[in-house]
Design a protein around this motif. Structure first.
Motif, PDB file in Angstrom:
ATOM      1  N   ASP A 470       0.855  -1.183   0.000  1.00 30.99           N
ATOM      2  CA  ASP A 470       0.000   0.000   0.000  1.00 30.99           C
ATOM      3  C   ASP A 470       0.892   1.235   0.000  1.00 30.99           C
ATOM      4  OD1 ASP A 470      -2.326   1.401  -0.114  1.00 30.99           O
ATOM      5  OD2 ASP A 470      -3.009   0.925   1.913  1.00 30.99           O
ATOM      6  N   LYS A 509      -0.356   4.364  -7.046  1.00 28.36           N
ATOM      7  CA  LYS A 509      -1.565   3.662  -7.469  1.00 28.36           C
ATOM      8  C   LYS A 509      -1.734   3.640  -8.981  1.00 28.36           C
ATOM      9  CE  LYS A 509      -4.486   7.764  -6.880  1.00 28.36           C
ATOM     10  NZ  LYS A 509      -5.636   8.341  -6.146  1.00 28.36           N
ATOM     11  N   THR A 513      -2.092  -1.239  -9.701  1.00 21.24           N
ATOM     12  CA  THR A 513      -3.542  -1.194  -9.612  1.00 21.24           C
ATOM     13  C   THR A 513      -4.042  -2.148  -8.537  1.00 21.24           C
ATOM     14  OG1 THR A 513      -3.839  -2.946 -11.251  1.00 21.24           O
ATOM     15  CG2 THR A 513      -3.647  -0.680 -12.075  1.00 21.24           C
ATOM     16  N   GLN A 514      -5.345  -2.063  -8.265  1.00 19.45           N
ATOM     17  CA  GLN A 514      -5.927  -2.969  -7.273  1.00 19.45           C
ATOM     18  C   GLN A 514      -5.795  -4.421  -7.712  1.00 19.45           C
ATOM     19  OE1 GLN A 514      -7.117  -2.210  -4.188  1.00 19.45           O
ATOM     20  NE2 GLN A 514      -7.135  -4.452  -3.949  1.00 19.45           N
ATOM     21  N   ASP A 518      -4.069  -7.420  -5.616  1.00 21.27           N
ATOM     22  CA  ASP A 518      -4.706  -8.708  -5.363  1.00 21.27           C
ATOM     23  C   ASP A 518      -3.817  -9.867  -5.793  1.00 21.27           C
ATOM     24  OD1 ASP A 518      -6.885  -7.316  -4.426  1.00 21.27           O
ATOM     25  OD2 ASP A 518      -8.021  -7.458  -6.308  1.00 21.27           O
TER      26      ASP A 518
END
Length: 550
Positions: A470, A509, A513-514, A518
């Motif tokens: 993060d 970010k 990316t998300q 993941d």
């Protein structure tokens, strides 16, 4: 860490700053692979001087060009080298029965010697072991709780006849289960010998001191020509007593470098898998004075995997600029991590009564790489008037400006003679430096700077693995990588007047990316504006016309 408060007062707690300094890796560790007179085989051994090479690998040898390349490397400014010794063994004859199982792979022969019933074997293969001698004495430490010598112990002295070195292994035993059993002690402490086969139990006999007519305790022959009885030791061949002597093997072939199972077993070229880092690879000629194209191709691929450069030597058939220009396809690679230098060096050969011979330039050029890195940095082209070839009185092919002008656009780096500077490197292109390829990796310093940054950041970001993915992690990455790149900018490694013009480090970010999060991925993007060498200096001169005053 949280502080547990128990009493009224002041508590001190240290907070991690998040700074993890990235240290730049070495840039000019040079690996040499080939035949030597002695030394361990298929093992990368680090050395820091040519004297180290002489002690460990035997120095110059007329049967191999590797020693000359290492000598030129240190003459021209090299500091650290990695040597991989290969030993050529003749393959076994084909079996008479075509259905018979294949013969086991041949084993490099080790010389052996017998002293007081104990058979010793040279640690490394080659004829150097034929000159080993050994002696046993009983001048040992006292037995526990007594003042008399321990009856289970003896001393073993081994002399290397090639170097005169004597290795003394004290207080060893042949008694089974003894904590200083001779087999285990030699395995851990000796660089010369190890035991071969079972060791006879019981204390071995000792050799006498000098006897009448014997001038040297290591000699088995008296001054009158008769033999000392018992001898200090008996040198025998590996296949049995008095069956001849061990030789230095046969010429190498590409199969000794990249043959079947070499990569799996970390042998040959892939012995470098056991080396932590090398930046430059040199494979001096081993077969008909040329390295086979399939080996060069495989070595170039391996160098790309290891983020290193390979220096390729000119072929023996390159006798002028035309044969050099036409010979590029025969090298076997056009890798961006490869560079070729032409012509060969002409030097006196101390192994042939100083007769002048032609030698490959890879070692000398690697030394100039190291010298330039130390004096200016990896981003400076290792060429020009400062890149003088030390110990090179002459070049095999003299080149003119016009001839160099034909070689340079093909990606062939010229070695030339200049009146004031002597012999110098006059080219700094990779094999992608052919103008027709229009490659971004055209220049050696640009490619080497990228490899330096890649390797340094690869090693300096290992701490990131398994950290929470993060913004706090991303900011730490930007801080630490940015500090490393800023330091390079201050040293003059990049173009641009400001850091923003010279480099960037992006990790946020937008790069991660998300979906990447993941998948457990963090993406870091680093860019830099490389310095490129000024190959062509154009002077514009004009005559000033007389001016008319108004």
């Amino acid at each position: 860490m949280p502080v547990t408060t128990t009493y009224p007062g002041v508590y001190v707690s240290e907070i991690p700053s998040g700074v993890r300094t990235i240290t730049g890796v070495a840039t000019s560790i040079t690996a040499f692979i080939g035949r030597t007179l002695r030394g361990p085989t298929d093992e990368p051994i680090s050395i820091s001087s040519y004297a180290d090479f002489e002690r460990r690998f035997g120095g110059l040898w007329a049967e191999s060009s590797l020693g000359y390349a290492v000598r030129d490397f240190y003459r021209n400014g090299g500091s650290q080298a990695v040597i991989v010794r290969l030993f050529g063994v003749a393959p076994p004859p084909p079996p008479a029965d075509p259905n018979a199982p294949p013969a086991p792979p041949p084993v490099a022969p080790h010389a052996s010697l017998i002293v007081s019933g104990i058979t010793l074997e040279a640690q490394d293969p080659g004829s150097w072991g034929n000159q080993l001698r050994a002696r046993i004495d009983w001048n040992v430490r006292p037995a526990p709780g007594t003042s008399t010598p321990d009856p289970d112990l003896f001393n073993l002295a081994v002399r290397d006849g090639q170097t005169g070195q004597v290795e003394l292994i004290r207080n060893v035993s042949a008694k089974e289960g003894h904590p200083r059993h001779v087999t285990k002690v030699l395995l851990n402490e000796s660089r010369l010998v190890q035991t071969k086969g079972a060791v006879p139990t019981g204390r071995p006999g000792k050799q006498p001191e000098l006897v009448t007519g014997q001038t040297d305790i290591w000699s088995d022959t008296k001054t009158d020509g008769t033999k000392v009885d018992p001898p200090s030791s008996i040198a025998v061949a590996a296949d049995g007593p008095n069956k001849g002597t061990v030789d230095d093997g046969v010429d190498l072939g590409s199969a000794d470098f990249i043959g079947p199972n070499m990569q799996t077993n970390k042998r040959g070229l892939y012995a470098l898998e056991k080396a932590d880092l090398f930046n430059i690879l040199c494979i001096p000629p081993y077969l008909d004075d040329d390295v086979e194209a399939d080996l060069i191709a495989e070595a170039a691929v391996y160098c790309e995997q290891r983020r290193s450069m390979i220096l390729i030597d000119p072929r023996t058939t390159w006798v002028d600029k035309d044969t050099a220009k036409n010979g590029i396809p025969g090298l076997g690679t056009l890798s961006k991590n490869a560079a070729v230098f032409f012509p060969r060096l002409r030097q006196p050969d101390p192994m042939r009564e100083n007769q002048v011979g032609d030698f490959v330039p890879c070692g000398a050029v690697a030394g100039i790489f190291a010298r330039t890195d130390t004096n200016r940095g990896v981003w400076k082209a290792p060429a020009g008037l400062d890149a003088t070839l030390v110990g090179v009185p002459e070049l095999a092919v003299p080149l003119t400006d016009g001839e160099i002008g034909e070689l340079n656009p093909r990606g062939i780096n010229a070695l030339r003679s200049l009146p004031a500077a002597g012999r110098v490197v006059w080219g700094a292109r990779t094999l992608q430096g052919n103008d027709q390829l229009a490659s971004e990796w055209k220049y050696i310093p640009v490619r080497r700077t990228a490899l330096y940054i890649e390797e340094s950041l690869y090693r300096g970001t290992q701490w990131v693995v398994f950290e929470p993915n993060d913004e706090p992690l991303w900011s730490q990455i930007r801080l630490n990588l940015g500090a490393f790149m800023q330091n390079l900018f201050r040293q003059g490694a990049f173009q641009g007047k400001t850091p923003a013009d010279a480099y960037f480090v992006k990790c946020d970010k937008e790069t991660t990316t998300q979906n990447d999060i993941d998948l457990g991925i963090v993406n870091i993007v680093v860019g830099f504006a490389p310095l490129k060498p000024a190959e062509f200096v154009i002077l514009q001169i004009q005559q000033i016309a007389g001016q008319i005053q108004a």
